[in-house]
Design an enzyme around this catalytic site. Structure first.
Site, PDB file in Angstrom:
ATOM      1  N   PRO A 110      -5.632 -39.549  61.382  1.00  0.00           N
ATOM      2  CG  PRO A 110      -7.702 -38.464  61.571  1.00  0.00           C
ATOM      3  CD  PRO A 110      -6.721 -38.984  60.548  1.00  0.00           C
ATOM      4  CG  ASP A 143      15.372 -25.621  68.257  1.00  0.00           C
ATOM      5  OD1 ASP A 143      14.585 -26.565  68.453  1.00  0.00           O
ATOM      6  OD2 ASP A 143      14.992 -24.489  67.906  1.00  0.00           O
ATOM      7  CB  THR A 173      -1.069 -42.869  62.007  1.00  0.00           C
ATOM      8  OG1 THR A 173      -1.461 -43.742  60.962  1.00  0.00           O
ATOM      9  CG2 THR A 173       0.424 -42.984  62.246  1.00  0.00           C
ATOM     10  CE  LYS A 214       6.118 -26.574  64.264  1.00  0.00           C
ATOM     11  NZ  LYS A 214       7.387 -26.550  64.993  1.00  0.00           N
TER      12      LYS A 214
HETATM   13  O1  C5P Z   1      14.132 -18.259  67.428  1.00  0.00           O
HETATM   14  P1  C5P Z   1      14.422 -19.405  66.519  1.00  0.00           P
HETATM   15  O2  C5P Z   1      14.105 -19.119  65.061  1.00  0.00           O
HETATM   16  O3  C5P Z   1      15.756 -20.032  66.719  1.00  0.00           O
HETATM   17  O4  C5P Z   1      13.364 -20.507  66.959  1.00  0.00           O
HETATM   18  C1  C5P Z   1      13.309 -21.715  66.288  1.00  0.00           C
HETATM   19  C2  C5P Z   1      12.252 -22.547  66.927  1.00  0.00           C
HETATM   20  O5  C5P Z   1      10.962 -22.050  66.603  1.00  0.00           O
HETATM   21  C3  C5P Z   1      12.312 -23.981  66.433  1.00  0.00           C
HETATM   22  O6  C5P Z   1      12.238 -24.830  67.576  1.00  0.00           O
HETATM   23  C4  C5P Z   1      11.075 -24.127  65.593  1.00  0.00           C
HETATM   24  O7  C5P Z   1      10.533 -25.421  65.636  1.00  0.00           O
HETATM   25  C5  C5P Z   1      10.145 -23.132  66.221  1.00  0.00           C
HETATM   26  N1  C5P Z   1       9.122 -22.693  65.311  1.00  0.00           N
HETATM   27  C6  C5P Z   1       7.834 -23.023  65.590  1.00  0.00           C
HETATM   28  N2  C5P Z   1       6.833 -22.663  64.729  1.00  0.00           N
HETATM   29  C7  C5P Z   1       7.109 -21.977  63.644  1.00  0.00           C
HETATM   30  C8  C5P Z   1       8.425 -21.608  63.363  1.00  0.00           C
HETATM   31  C9  C5P Z   1       9.430 -21.992  64.240  1.00  0.00           C
HETATM   32  O8  C5P Z   1       7.553 -23.633  66.618  1.00  0.00           O
HETATM   33  N3  C5P Z   1       6.100 -21.599  62.878  1.00  0.00           N
END
Ligand code: C5P
Length: 244
Positions: A69, A12, A71, A64
């Site tokens: 579908p 991130d 697209t 995510k």
């Molecule tokens: O540990 P931290 O909160 O910094 O992690 C953030 C990461 O977790 C982000 O990359 C976010 O996209 C991911 N995340 C996820 N699914 C979730 C919540 C967060 O993949 N439900």
């Protein structure tokens, strides 16, 4: 599989340079690097190749997907870099046909993970979204319902919080990989935290998570390598206690 292989570190960060820094620093200490929206949108698909070329760790492309579908199908067909990714994510919320489309389109080497209920959502958020109170008040039921759809569509696994892991594992055992974000070690404070349904690395693993996503507790630590090592120790302890 070694304990460290279960640790997913999200890249991130805003640019390739920062991503390279963390891949080089943490490569020997984590199992998978996750590329999410921030990095992908800023640097484009080349970042997948860059990360994959730098490390033997797995690559997780966390885009995510969430659209109709047709697209998403076209998006995947034009994404040759997907062949270098071990995991890719899709939201469950567009129902079974979108999940099936992705499962059909990706190569056999890429595992499709269905995102159930984001760990940043709590009961009041779910109620505000119009989710029925019986599900909003107990997200476990909502997660299980979505996991059933994911499994039926042929997904390899689901993403859910540590609070729902044991229910998903009870229901599906080894048939669904469970990836758990929202991990907060007792020793690592995260300022202005947006994660709500959080658990420690130890309890997520003890409850059956196959992989945990740990970002800020490692990235913002004064010594990220040491923080990753501490998380891996917790993973080891969780695995030992799981077997007892
Ligand atoms: O540990 P931290 O909160 O910094 O992690 C953030 C990461 O977790 C982000 O990359 C976010 O996209 C991911 N995340 C996820 N699914 C979730 C919540 C967060 O993949 N439900």
């Amino acid at each position: 599989m070694m304990a460290k292989d279960r640790l997913i570190f999200p890249l991130d960060v805003p640019n390739n340079e920062e991503a390279r820094k963390y891949v080089t620093l943490l490569g020997p200490h984590v199992g998978v690097f996750k590329i999410g929206l921030e990095l992908f949108v800023s640097e484009g698909p080349a970042v997948v190749e860059t990360a994959a070329d730098l490390t033997d760790a797995g690559i997780f492309l966390d885009l995510k997907f969430h659209d109709i579908p047709a697209t998403v199908q076209r998006a995947i067909r034009s994404a040759s870099y997907l062949s270098r990714t071990d995991f890719v994510t899709v939201h469950c919320d567009q129902g079974r046909s979108l999940l099936e489309t992705i499962v059909d389109e990706v190569s056999v080497y890429t595992k499709v993970l269905a995102v159930t209920v984001l760990t940043s959502l709590d009961t009041s958020d779910l109620l505000a979204l119009g989710i029925q109170p019986e599900f909003a008040e107990d997200p476990v039921q909502l997660v299980l319902r979505k996991a059933v759809i994911a499994k039926a569509a042929g997904c390899s696994g689901v993403v859910c919080s540590g609070r729902e892991v044991s229910a998903v594992k009870r229901e599906f055992g080894g048939d669904l990989i469970v990836v758990t974000p929202g991990i907060r070690p007792a020793w690592g404070e995260v300022k202005e935290d947006d994660q709500k349904r959080v658990v420690t690395p130890y309890s997520a693993i003890k409850n059956g998570a196959d992989y945990i996503v740990v970002g800020r507790p490692i990235r913002t630590a004064s010594d990220p390598v040491e923080a990753a090592a501490r998380v891996v120790e917790e993973i080891e302890q969780g695995l030992r206690d799981r077997q007892q």
